[in-house]
Design a protein around this motif. Structure first.
Motif, PDB file in Angstrom:
ATOM      1  N   GLN A  14       0.817  -1.212   0.000  1.00 40.34           N
ATOM      2  CA  GLN A  14       0.000   0.000   0.000  1.00 40.34           C
ATOM      3  C   GLN A  14       0.855   1.269   0.000  1.00 40.34           C
ATOM      4  O   GLN A  14       0.330   2.367  -0.121  1.00 40.34           O
ATOM      5  CB  GLN A  14      -0.920   0.023   1.218  1.00 40.34           C
ATOM      6  N   GLU A  19       3.444   3.867  -1.519  1.00 41.78           N
ATOM      7  CA  GLU A  19       4.001   4.367  -2.782  1.00 41.78           C
ATOM      8  C   GLU A  19       5.482   4.671  -2.616  1.00 41.78           C
ATOM      9  O   GLU A  19       6.300   4.261  -3.430  1.00 41.78           O
ATOM     10  CB  GLU A  19       3.257   5.629  -3.220  1.00 41.78           C
ATOM     11  N   LYS A  77      -0.210   4.720  -1.819  1.00 43.32           N
ATOM     12  CA  LYS A  77      -0.654   4.612  -3.209  1.00 43.32           C
ATOM     13  C   LYS A  77      -2.055   5.164  -3.334  1.00 43.32           C
ATOM     14  O   LYS A  77      -2.863   5.068  -2.410  1.00 43.32           O
ATOM     15  CB  LYS A  77      -0.625   3.155  -3.664  1.00 43.32           C
TER      16      LYS A  77
END
Length: 76
Positions: free
Chosen positions: A15, A17, A75
């Protein structure tokens, strides 16, 4: 001092980024070396070598208590 910057955020690696290493370094008066790690493979963001004098001990206490979410971008 050597700090292992592990993912104790509670956020799954898939999850995340990115991890903001530049922001992490700004929280230390005298960072010596940062070894980034692929956190998607190892659940560790990196290893930070820092020189901390007793007057700056708070920076160590803060990172040890941090859940690191201030450095994490999720993300979309």
């Amino acid at each position: 001092m050597l700090l292992v910057i592990n993912n104790n955020s509670g956020i799954a690696e898939n999850q995340i980024e990115l991890f903001n290493y530049d922001l992490l370094l700004k929280d230390f008066k005298k960072p010596l070396n940062l070894r980034k790690v692929d956190f998607r493979k190892y659940a560790v963001f990196g290893f930070l070598f820092t020189e901390t004098i007793s007057e700056n001990e708070l920076e160590i206490q803060q990172i040890l208590k941090s859940n690191l979410t201030k450095y994490i971008t999720l993300k979309q």
